[in-house]
Write a protein that holds these residues in place. Structure first.
Motif, PDB file in Angstrom:
ATOM      1  N   LYS A 168     -10.131  -7.189  -4.367  1.00 44.47           N
ATOM      2  CA  LYS A 168      -9.141  -6.963  -5.532  1.00 44.47           C
ATOM      3  C   LYS A 168      -8.792  -8.124  -6.308  1.00 44.47           C
ATOM      4  O   LYS A 168      -8.837  -7.953  -7.544  1.00 44.47           O
ATOM      5  CB  LYS A 168      -7.983  -6.088  -4.869  1.00 44.47           C
ATOM      6  N   ARG A 188       0.940  -0.963   0.008  1.00 45.30           N
ATOM      7  CA  ARG A 188      -0.205  -0.018   0.112  1.00 45.30           C
ATOM      8  C   ARG A 188       0.854   1.209  -0.035  1.00 45.30           C
ATOM      9  O   ARG A 188       1.916   1.390   0.556  1.00 45.30           O
ATOM     10  CB  ARG A 188      -1.009   0.024   1.242  1.00 45.30           C
ATOM     11  N   ASP A 238     -10.126  -0.514  -0.195  1.00 44.50           N
ATOM     12  CA  ASP A 238      -8.951   0.090  -0.312  1.00 44.50           C
ATOM     13  C   ASP A 238      -8.646   1.408   0.273  1.00 44.50           C
ATOM     14  O   ASP A 238      -9.578   2.126   0.424  1.00 44.50           O
ATOM     15  CB  ASP A 238      -8.597   0.259  -1.972  1.00 44.50           C
ATOM     16  N   SER A 282      -9.877   2.703   4.442  1.00 42.19           N
ATOM     17  CA  SER A 282     -10.685   1.194   4.022  1.00 42.19           C
ATOM     18  C   SER A 282     -11.976   1.598   4.666  1.00 42.19           C
ATOM     19  O   SER A 282     -12.228   1.710   5.815  1.00 42.19           O
ATOM     20  CB  SER A 282      -9.763   0.118   4.237  1.00 42.19           C
TER      21      SER A 282
END
Length: 545
Positions: free
Chosen positions: A527, A32, A349, A360
């Motif tokens: 994802k 991330r 996300d 998130s």
């Protein structure tokens, strides 16, 4: 240049987890990146906080005057070179110098600066991320310095940029001069404290007179991000009731002549209005596959004192209604599935862009009734009344908070097994809630696939049924659903023709099984499910052994 910070990967799946047999390899490990746009070398250093007695006395006066009355107060500043804003994290406290804000979402202040000047100060979006101390101790973030602290105005004294210079012993006052300075400093602080108490008291009276706070008194729990205005919308018209729920009524209406949906909350459901408004109004929440918020108001419409959320009207209606009326060709089926997975992946996300942060979010009530279909055949996720912002790192659910707040919520049919049997992992509740969302996604995906004629060559497409409707009927009891989904670990029936094939039907079977796996840790992320679906071609599946 945009400095970036890489975070540690999420723990790998358990041993024995099902390996991906088609599409992309299943992995929970990902990096991330958070980005903040900072000024170039020529930017002006326009703001540094006062030093010495000014900072100390001002901070002491505000801290003693505001603590426990208005919630956490922090110094707020944003350098002109920083694009975007975190102003929505706090409510301005008028009359303060320098500018101070009351935090709405957390009890944590922050500061962000580089070696030349301050970039940002204000309220942090979470009480986590190492926000424990009362002093703002800097920690490096690429070529930036950041500090987090948990006390009123604790982020004020960050005017010393970079390494602090060492004071020489010759310049240190001593003797009577030191004593006199300390006495003057103490008296000055007492005077400022009295002034701030008067200011805070008058501000509270003004707020109560305008009715901006609940009867229980002011505080972060009763405040909304960037309070929606209370004035009426003359161009908003209520035309027809579409749906009546427990916490709100949904109307078809028009805004400035454009068809819209109006979600009206009674005054008794203000917390549900606040929850949905708080998610939809966050920065960077605009996405093609999430419902768009057009307007938000209080004190208007049939509910009068309640809240209103105005959103676009989707003429196709909910996904449940759409599937009941239409059997979709292969291309339309892929579009529905891809857009649903894309919206959920974006929701889960974290995102940093131009100095703004999107945390998130777990939906917690994903179902075909809470997904809308656009005119172009794509899905849009709606109804965020139960959505919750998740922590930035795995952490345990606070012991002083009831676990009921995250258990037994949502539409029962789509509840994950770990929610049905109350075994949700409270030690990592943020990850656990996203895994529960993926389970619900799998059930909705099954409903979509079962209405595609291309997946039933030579046969008629089945009539639309909700997940588990064939096994438990239209209104399953909690006991029957728990026995089927938890104890027997059964799932909606996958057509026999899909099983054991190497083509698309076999890949879809595996995708469903990997998303509704009984073991939450073995499920795909949203994802990864989206990436799997992207591997499906535009041509209809041919199947075959």
């Amino acid at each position: 240049m945009q400095p970036a910070k890489s975070f540690p990967p999420v723990p790998a799946p358990r041993e024995g987890q099902r390996a991906a047999r088609g599409g992309l390899t299943h992995t929970h490990t990902h990096a991330r990146t958070r980005m903040l746009q900072v000024p170039g070398d020529g930017a002006r250093a326009t703001a540094t906080m006062g030093s010495g007695a000014t900072n100390l006395c001002g901070g002491l006066g505000l801290s003693l005057g505001l603590a426990g009355v208005l919630g956490r107060s922090c110094i707020f500043y944003e350098h002109p070179s920083v694009r975007g804003s975190l102003r929505h994290q706090g409510r301005a406290l008028t009359g303060t110098e320098p500018g101070a804000v009351q935090c709405l979402q957390s009890e944590c202040c922050f500061g962000l600066w580089n070696q030349s000047h301050i970039l940002m100060q204000g309220c942090w979006s979470s009480d986590r991320d190492g926000c424990q101390g009362v002093a703002c101790v800097p920690s490096p973030r690429a070529n930036l310095l950041r500090c987090l602290c948990r006390a009123d105005l604790c982020n004020a004294n960050i005017s010393t940029l970079g390494a602090a210079p060492q004071a020489s012993s010759a310049s240190t006052p001593s003797g009577p001069l030191c004593i006199a300075g300390a006495v003057l400093l103490f008296l000055g602080c007492l005077a400022l404290l009295g002034l701030w108490r008067v200011k805070v008291f008058s501000m509270l009276l003004s707020c109560r007179a305008r009715g901006k706070h609940a009867k229980g008194g002011p505080g972060p729990s009763s405040a909304l991000p960037r309070d929606p205005p209370s004035q009426e919308l003359p161009a908003l018209h209520f035309l027809q009731v579409l749906q009546t729920g427990r916490f709100s009524m949904v109307w078809r209406g028009s805004l400035r002549g454009v068809p819209v949906v109006i979600k009206a909350f009674p005054a008794a459901s203000d917390q549900h209005f606040a929850a949905e408004w708080g998610v939809l109004s966050r920065p960077l929440m605009n996405h093609d596959n999430l419902v768009q918020l057009l307007e938000a108001r209080r004190g208007d419409g049939p509910s009068r004192r309640g809240g209103l959320l105005v959103m676009p009207l989707y003429a196709q209606g909910s996904l449940r209604y759409f599937l009941g009326q239409h059997a979709s060709p292969w291309e339309g089926t892929v579009r529905l599935a891809l857009s649903l997975a894309c919206g959920l992946a974006f929701l889960h996300d974290e995102l940093w862009r131009d100095g703004l942060y999107k945390p998130s979010v777990a939906h917690r009530d994903l179902s075909s009734q809470n997904v809308l279909v656009r005119d172009d055949g794509a899905c849009t996720i709606a109804d965020f009344g139960l959505a919750i912002v998740l922590p930035t790192s795995p952490e345990a659910w606070p012991r002083d908070r009831s676990p009921t707040a995250i258990r037994k919520l949502g539409t029962q049919r789509y509840m994950a097994p770990e929610i049905l049997d109350e075994s949700l992992d409270l030690r990592r509740w943020g990850c656990a809630l996203k895994q529960a969302d993926v389970y619900a996604f799998a059930l909705v995906l099954w409903e979509i696939l079962m209405r595609c004629p291309a997946l039933f060559p030579g046969c008629s497409v089945p009539e639309f049924r909700l997940a588990y409707e064939a096994e438990l009927g239209s209104s399953p009891s909690p006991t029957a659903l728990r026995r089927l989904a938890v104890e027997q670990q059964r799932r909606p029936a996958i057509p026999q023709a899909w099983m054991g094939t190497r083509g698309v039907p076999g890949c879809l079977q595996e995708l469903l099984e990997d998303c509704w796996d009984p073991d939450p840790e073995a499920r795909l992320t949203a994802k990864c499910a989206h990436q799997r679906l992207q591997q499906l071609g535009p041509e209809p599946p041919l199947g075959g052994p």
